[in-house]
Scaffold this motif. Structure first.
Motif, short mmCIF file in Angstrom:
data_model
loop_
_atom_site.label_atom_id
_atom_site.label_comp_id
_atom_site.label_asym_id
_atom_site.label_seq_id
_atom_site.Cartn_x
_atom_site.Cartn_y
_atom_site.Cartn_z
N GLY A 123 0.83 -1.20 0.00
CA GLY A 123 0.00 0.00 0.00
C GLY A 123 0.87 1.25 0.00
N PRO A 124 0.35 2.38 -0.49
CA PRO A 124 1.16 3.59 -0.62
C PRO A 124 1.77 4.10 0.68
CG PRO A 124 -0.90 3.80 -1.82
CD PRO A 124 -1.01 2.55 -1.03
N ARG A 155 0.24 -2.45 -8.69
CA ARG A 155 0.99 -3.15 -7.64
C ARG A 155 0.44 -2.92 -6.24
NH1 ARG A 155 3.67 -7.17 -9.98
NH2 ARG A 155 4.74 -6.44 -11.85
N MET A 156 -0.31 -1.87 -6.04
CA MET A 156 -0.71 -1.56 -4.66
C MET A 156 -2.17 -1.13 -4.58
SD MET A 156 1.28 2.05 -4.03
CE MET A 156 2.87 1.23 -3.99
N ASP A 157 -2.71 -1.30 -3.38
CA ASP A 157 -4.09 -0.88 -3.14
C ASP A 157 -4.15 0.64 -2.97
OD1 ASP A 157 -3.24 -0.27 -0.47
OD2 ASP A 157 -3.60 -2.34 0.13
N SER A 158 -5.35 1.17 -2.93
CA SER A 158 -5.57 2.60 -2.67
C SER A 158 -4.81 3.50 -3.63
CB SER A 158 -5.16 2.94 -1.23
OG SER A 158 -5.78 2.08 -0.31
N ALA A 159 -4.73 3.09 -4.90
CA ALA A 159 -4.03 3.90 -5.90
C ALA A 159 -4.75 3.74 -7.24
CB ALA A 159 -2.57 3.47 -6.02
N VAL A 160 -4.52 4.70 -8.12
CA VAL A 160 -5.17 4.69 -9.43
C VAL A 160 -4.50 3.64 -10.32
CG1 VAL A 160 -5.65 6.04 -11.51
CG2 VAL A 160 -5.80 7.12 -9.25
N GLN A 161 -5.32 2.81 -10.96
CA GLN A 161 -4.80 1.89 -11.96
C GLN A 161 -5.20 2.39 -13.34
OE1 GLN A 161 -5.58 -2.27 -11.42
NE2 GLN A 161 -4.77 -2.83 -13.42
N TYR A 162 -4.20 2.64 -14.16
CA TYR A 162 -4.46 3.08 -15.52
C TYR A 162 -4.61 1.86 -16.42
CZ TYR A 162 -3.01 7.60 -13.72
OH TYR A 162 -2.93 8.76 -12.99
N PRO A 163 -5.13 2.05 -17.64
CA PRO A 163 -5.34 0.91 -18.54
C PRO A 163 -4.03 0.24 -18.95
CG PRO A 163 -6.62 2.80 -19.26
CD PRO A 163 -5.68 3.30 -18.19
N ALA A 182 2.92 10.99 -17.94
CA ALA A 182 3.27 12.09 -17.03
C ALA A 182 2.58 11.92 -15.68
CB ALA A 182 2.89 13.43 -17.66
N GLU A 183 1.32 11.48 -15.68
CA GLU A 183 0.60 11.26 -14.42
C GLU A 183 1.26 10.15 -13.60
OE1 GLU A 183 -1.78 12.91 -13.06
OE2 GLU A 183 -2.21 14.27 -14.71
N ILE A 184 1.61 9.07 -14.27
CA ILE A 184 2.29 7.97 -13.57
C ILE A 184 3.60 8.45 -12.98
CG2 ILE A 184 3.47 5.76 -13.95
CD1 ILE A 184 1.22 5.06 -15.94
N ALA A 185 4.32 9.28 -13.72
CA ALA A 185 5.59 9.81 -13.22
C ALA A 185 5.39 10.65 -11.97
CB ALA A 185 6.28 10.63 -14.31
N VAL A 410 7.23 12.88 2.37
CA VAL A 410 6.28 13.50 3.31
C VAL A 410 5.00 12.67 3.28
CG1 VAL A 410 4.93 15.56 3.83
CG2 VAL A 410 7.26 15.78 2.91
N LEU A 411 4.58 12.19 4.45
CA LEU A 411 3.41 11.31 4.52
C LEU A 411 2.08 12.05 4.52
CD1 LEU A 411 4.73 8.73 7.15
CD2 LEU A 411 4.82 8.59 4.66
N ASP A 412 2.09 13.31 4.94
CA ASP A 412 0.85 14.09 4.97
C ASP A 412 0.24 14.19 3.58
OD1 ASP A 412 1.22 14.45 7.64
OD2 ASP A 412 1.90 16.53 7.50
N SER A 413 -1.06 13.95 3.48
CA SER A 413 -1.82 14.09 2.23
C SER A 413 -1.37 13.13 1.13
CB SER A 413 -1.75 15.53 1.70
OG SER A 413 -2.21 16.45 2.66
N LEU A 414 -0.67 12.07 1.49
CA LEU A 414 -0.14 11.15 0.48
C LEU A 414 -1.26 10.53 -0.35
CD1 LEU A 414 2.26 9.69 -0.78
CD2 LEU A 414 2.10 7.97 1.01
N TYR A 415 -2.27 9.99 0.34
CA TYR A 415 -3.36 9.34 -0.40
C TYR A 415 -4.06 10.32 -1.34
CZ TYR A 415 -7.81 7.14 -1.44
OH TYR A 415 -8.90 6.64 -2.11
N ALA A 416 -4.32 11.52 -0.86
CA ALA A 416 -5.00 12.53 -1.69
C ALA A 416 -4.16 12.89 -2.90
CB ALA A 416 -5.30 13.77 -0.86
#
Length: 604
Positions: A123-124, A155-163, A182-185, A410-416
């Protein structure tokens, strides 16, 4: 607005433009494709076209790997000969395996000073915490990588999966793929990662391929080249190293190199005309890394059972000298049976370095590898000078990604930060751009919205009502039905009775998992029911799976409407509902030939 007829020149130009060398302006670059088979025109959003005489290099990354650098020299001088060997090694790490695994990784970092990590499942937030811990334990900042062909959500939960690439191969607008790269980067950077083992530039011209398939952009070499280029440029424009794979081309094999050694019988004529084409183009454009596959090519190197990873004629003579690749040469995972079946840990790593690889990825045993490499140096099979040169190259890559100014995550706001509206909008546009309509008899699409007309919507292979059914219900009146795998006879009979009152049925076909499959894994009785509906009723079919699985439905050609969605990602299901309801149009084209009825380039 400028149009270029020379494809290779356009690729190089596009690379220049996206490096910020030119002033901003909006224009289009068009690439013409080979005449046989016909490939689709690809349109890039780019900048004003004027090439200055001062442009010498297609990409700053490649030149930086070979330029003298004070930070690189200072770090290098602090490393012992053993530590310089270890800098060439990337070891695996998981954020979901607990404290014992964590201590194993810490041990490799502290004792041997390995150069980098490749993260897998987890997870992230967990991964970010571990990354900070691992970096704090390392003498030299670690190069953090991931095999994320469709983004970190792969590879991980709680993240965007692209096609995945086959869906992307159906899209006519490659600027969307650049945007995805660019988004993945940006997501990689937010997680403190630096290198992605993507894009896959293999040409999947063998439908029976058990390892590539939907991981490839398609079967047409110019499409594969342009889409790989767009993805790579998107990533590297944001400071993430792309790694094209699997050199010299893994698309035409029926053996999975994870379990055995594939044999590729073709010689240079075939490879030059097909498999090597995307590699040549992406190298010209400045890709930072190339991953070498575990395959045996006897016409390039006749040594018995020798994987291409360990072949000097393939790695050094072909890739580095002939194709003039100056970036990082990375082995495919050294734990794969395509390699370990014939070479023991230690000897495999020595041979990989002799062949010309820079980075050894996912080793069976770091201690055995270091011991074997040291012995090879003493016996003069390898030279310390070659090790030192590769070590400096890897340190230069670390400098390019900013590890000379390393800061903890920095862990703050990581998921967002990893689930932005911009990322979801990119996914929506990719999904809508890929939908491929193969049939629309009697204009069954779009479904007319009538007050008293209800449509039967059947989800085949699903265990519960699906997102597609829910979204379609927002546009037209529907009654939802489900035909799960391993259905019983009684349930099928009841379903037949219920569907009898409908003249028209919408059928959604789902594979057995979130990833596309090579088979729908439906029982004969379930397939029989689908074929019966196609034969007797007016049917609109949407396939949320690998395009090759169209061959699993015998009567599929009788479908009045047929749409290929390639995957069951939620944005794809929503886009399909919009298309069926007439809210969007179909723009995708088949990136592969499925059979004599559904061929590359088809799409209404």
């Amino acid at each position: 607005m400028c149009f270029f007829k020379n494809y290779a020149a356009t690729l190089r130009l596009f690379c220049f433009l996206l490096l910020g060398i030119m002033p901003l302006a909006s224009t289009l670059l068009s690439s013409c494709r080979e005449k046989d088979p016909p490939a689709r025109k690809v349109v890039f959003k780019a900048r004003e076209v004027e090439i200055a005489d001062t442009i010498k290099y297609p990409n700053a990354l490649i030149t930086s790997l070979h330029r003298k650098n004070r930070w690189v020299d200072s770090v290098f001088r602090r490393l012992s000969p053993d530590e310089r060997i270890a800098q060439l090694m990337i070891v695996e790490a998981f954020s979901n395996k607990g404290p014992e695994h964590e201590e194993d990784v810490i041990h490799l970092i502290k004792k041997y000073k390995v150069g980098g990590l490749i993260f897998f499942q987890g997870g992230p937030v967990r991964q970010a915490k571990l990354t900070n811990k691992f970096q704090a334990a390392s003498k030299v900042p670690l190069l953090i990588s991931m095999d994320a062909e469709s983004g970190i959500g792969m590879r991980m939960d709680s993240a965007v999966q692209y096609p995945l690439p086959m869906l992307l191969g159906a899209i006519n607008n490659d600027s969307l793929i650049y945007r995805m790269g660019a988004e993945i980067a940006l997501e990689f950077k937010r997680l403190g990662m630096h290198l992605n083992f993507a894009p896959v530039v293999d040409i999947n011209n063998n439908p029976a391929n058990p390892i590539i398939g939907y991981r490839a952009f398609g079967e047409n070499k110019t499409d594969v080249a342009s889409k790989s280029l767009a993805y790579m440029l998107g990533m590297q424009s944001e400071g993430i190293i792309a790694t094209a794979k699997h050199f010299p081309g893994h698309g035409d094999t029926n053996v999975d190199s994870h379990y055995d050694l594939p044999v590729i019988p073709y010689g240079r004529d075939r490879l030059d005309s097909l498999e090597l084409y995307p590699f040549r183009e992406i190298i010209k454009a400045g890709v930072g890394g190339i991953m070498v596959a575990h395959m045996h090519l006897p016409k390039l190197d006749s040594t018995s059972n020798l994987p291409s990873t360990l072949s000097r004629p393939i790695v050094t003579d072909l890739l580095k000298k002939e194709l003039k690749f100056g970036g990082l040469v990375v082995t495919d995972a050294m734990v794969m049976k395509g390699l370990t079946k014939f070479f023991k840990p230690g000897e495999a790593e020595v041979r990989a370095l002799l062949a010309g690889n820079d980075v050894l990825e996912r080793l069976v045993s770091v201690p055995k590898a270091i011991a074997a490499i040291k012995l090879a140096i003493r016996r003069k099979r390898l030279s310390q000078l070659d090790i030192d040169r590769r070590c400096k190259k890897i340190l230069a890559a670390k400098y390019w990604v900013g590890l000379n100014k390393y800061r903890p995550i920095v862990l703050d706001s990581l998921y967002a930060n990893l689930t932005t509206s911009r990322a979801y909008e990119t996914n929506r546009r990719l999904a809508e751009g890929s939908l491929t309509m193969l049939h629309n008899q009697r204009h069954i699409i779009p479904l007319p919205r009538k007050k008293r007309v209800k449509y039967a919507v059947l989800a085949v292979g699903a265990s519960r009502p699906t997102f597609f059914q829910k979204k379609l219900g927002e546009f037209v009146l529907v009654e939802n039905f489900v035909l799960p795998r391993r259905s019983d006879k009684k349930a099928r009979l009841a379903l037949r009775r219920k569907l009898k009152k409908y003249k028209q049925v919408v059928i959604g076909l789902y594979g057995p998992s979130i990833r596309p499959s090579n088979t729908l894994l439906l029982a004969k009785e379930e397939l029989d029911l689908v074929n019966e509906l196609l034969d007797q009723k007016k049917c609109l079919v949407v396939l949320f799976d690998n395009a090759y699985t169209l061959t699993k439905i015998n009567e599929i050609r009788k479908a009045d409407g047929l749409i290929v969605g390639y995957q069951q990602l939620l944005p794809v299901q929503e886009a399909a509902a919009k298309l069926v309801a007439g809210r969007i149009s179909a723009n995708g084209k088949l990136p592969v030939t499925v059979n004599e009825y559904f061929k590359y380039g088809d799409g209404l």
